[in-house]
Design a protein around this motif. Sequence first.
Motif, PDB file in Angstrom:
ATOM      1  N   PHE A 130       0.811  -1.199   0.000  1.00 30.55           N
ATOM      2  CA  PHE A 130       0.000   0.000   0.000  1.00 30.55           C
ATOM      3  C   PHE A 130       0.853   1.262   0.000  1.00 30.55           C
ATOM      4  CE2 PHE A 130      -4.708  -0.290   0.768  1.00 30.55           C
ATOM      5  CZ  PHE A 130      -4.821  -1.514   0.130  1.00 30.55           C
ATOM      6  N   ASP A 131       2.016   1.211   0.630  1.00 30.28           N
ATOM      7  CA  ASP A 131       2.930   2.356   0.579  1.00 30.28           C
ATOM      8  C   ASP A 131       3.358   2.622  -0.864  1.00 30.28           C
ATOM      9  OD1 ASP A 131       2.871   2.951   3.257  1.00 30.28           O
ATOM     10  OD2 ASP A 131       4.676   1.814   3.761  1.00 30.28           O
ATOM     11  N   GLN A 132       3.594   1.560  -1.625  1.00 29.30           N
ATOM     12  CA  GLN A 132       3.940   1.720  -3.031  1.00 29.30           C
ATOM     13  C   GLN A 132       2.786   2.359  -3.795  1.00 29.30           C
ATOM     14  OE1 GLN A 132       5.513  -1.897  -4.847  1.00 29.30           O
ATOM     15  NE2 GLN A 132       6.363  -2.540  -2.906  1.00 29.30           N
ATOM     16  N   ALA A 133       1.571   1.898  -3.521  1.00 30.33           N
ATOM     17  CA  ALA A 133       0.397   2.469  -4.175  1.00 30.33           C
ATOM     18  C   ALA A 133       0.223   3.933  -3.790  1.00 30.33           C
ATOM     19  CB  ALA A 133      -0.848   1.672  -3.798  1.00 30.33           C
ATOM     20  N   GLU A 135      -2.582  -7.043 -11.667  1.00 31.98           N
ATOM     21  CA  GLU A 135      -2.901  -7.653 -10.377  1.00 31.98           C
ATOM     22  C   GLU A 135      -2.712  -6.673  -9.228  1.00 31.98           C
ATOM     23  OE1 GLU A 135      -1.065  -9.016 -12.694  1.00 31.98           O
ATOM     24  OE2 GLU A 135      -1.920 -10.994 -13.158  1.00 31.98           O
ATOM     25  N   PHE A 136      -1.687  -5.837  -9.349  1.00 33.15           N
ATOM     26  CA  PHE A 136      -1.433  -4.840  -8.306  1.00 33.15           C
ATOM     27  C   PHE A 136      -2.620  -3.886  -8.188  1.00 33.15           C
ATOM     28  CE2 PHE A 136       0.273  -0.816  -6.694  1.00 33.15           C
ATOM     29  CZ  PHE A 136       0.952  -1.256  -5.562  1.00 33.15           C
ATOM     30  N   MET A 137      -3.171  -3.457  -9.340  1.00 34.11           N
ATOM     31  CA  MET A 137      -4.310  -2.556  -9.303  1.00 34.11           C
ATOM     32  C   MET A 137      -5.546  -3.237  -8.711  1.00 34.11           C
ATOM     33  SD  MET A 137      -3.090   0.220 -10.112  1.00 34.11           S
ATOM     34  CE  MET A 137      -4.673   1.015  -9.880  1.00 34.11           C
ATOM     35  N   ILE A 138      -5.693  -4.534  -8.971  1.00 34.35           N
ATOM     36  CA  ILE A 138      -6.801  -5.271  -8.370  1.00 34.35           C
ATOM     37  C   ILE A 138      -6.665  -5.262  -6.849  1.00 34.35           C
ATOM     38  CG2 ILE A 138      -7.798  -7.574  -8.062  1.00 34.35           C
ATOM     39  CD1 ILE A 138      -8.629  -6.339 -10.661  1.00 34.35           C
ATOM     40  N   VAL A 139      -5.462  -5.484  -6.356  1.00 33.97           N
ATOM     41  CA  VAL A 139      -5.216  -5.492  -4.912  1.00 33.97           C
ATOM     42  C   VAL A 139      -5.525  -4.124  -4.308  1.00 33.97           C
ATOM     43  CG1 VAL A 139      -3.448  -5.738  -3.124  1.00 33.97           C
ATOM     44  CG2 VAL A 139      -3.525  -7.350  -5.032  1.00 33.97           C
ATOM     45  N   VAL A 140      -5.116  -3.065  -4.994  1.00 38.77           N
ATOM     46  CA  VAL A 140      -5.401  -1.713  -4.503  1.00 38.77           C
ATOM     47  C   VAL A 140      -6.904  -1.484  -4.429  1.00 38.77           C
ATOM     48  CG1 VAL A 140      -5.207   0.754  -5.032  1.00 38.77           C
ATOM     49  CG2 VAL A 140      -3.223  -0.743  -5.315  1.00 38.77           C
ATOM     50  N   ASN A 141      -7.623  -1.933  -5.453  1.00 38.18           N
ATOM     51  CA  ASN A 141      -9.071  -1.741  -5.475  1.00 38.18           C
ATOM     52  C   ASN A 141      -9.787  -2.588  -4.433  1.00 38.18           C
ATOM     53  OD1 ASN A 141      -8.907   0.121  -7.554  1.00 38.18           O
ATOM     54  ND2 ASN A 141      -9.170  -1.421  -9.154  1.00 38.18           N
TER      55      ASN A 141
END
Length: 202
Positions: A66-69, A109-115
Amino acid sequence: MARTAEQSAAMTAATRSTVQTAAVRVFARHGYAASAIRDIAIEAGVSIGTIYRHYPTKDALYADLFDQALNGLVALTEELSGPGSPVETIQKFTARYLSGLTADDGAAEFMIVVNQSVTAGVPAASTARLHDAHRVMWRAFEDLIRRGRAAGEFGHGDPAQLTICYFAMLGGLTSIRVALGAEFAAPDVDVVLKLLTEGRTG
């Protein structure tokens, strides 16, 4: 032969990157609550102990992602708030986003996790910070649309509604990319931007 400090640091960074990539794929498939460190270890091809040497808990690993996001959202907000043509700014971001979707590097996949941050079980501290950053970014995007309309680069429509629809479109494309895998074909930038540019006067 003993490793140098630089070699040890490089190995540590490489292992953390492997673990993070595996965590993203596992979280995207199963959601945060249903994912376990054991699942991530299997995906990464490392031992559970290796993960715990880098992250004491699943929450800590998720917080790192989440810090990366968060950093990405802050950078995007600065980009959207900068000088230059509004339509060109959004074109560049859209092209970069679509390129990330077609690459097999875990970006989708990263964007899915953020969402997934709105789902139950996600650490509340991470969620609150990320949602605040999203709101600031969305306001910057709305302001960019307003500037673009004043310059004749965008068509009619409420900037807040257009912002919601634009990012909903990107979110939908992300979900389709994950579902289809290599079969996914990203639309052209102009197709995505038609939502904003239809009926422009410039």
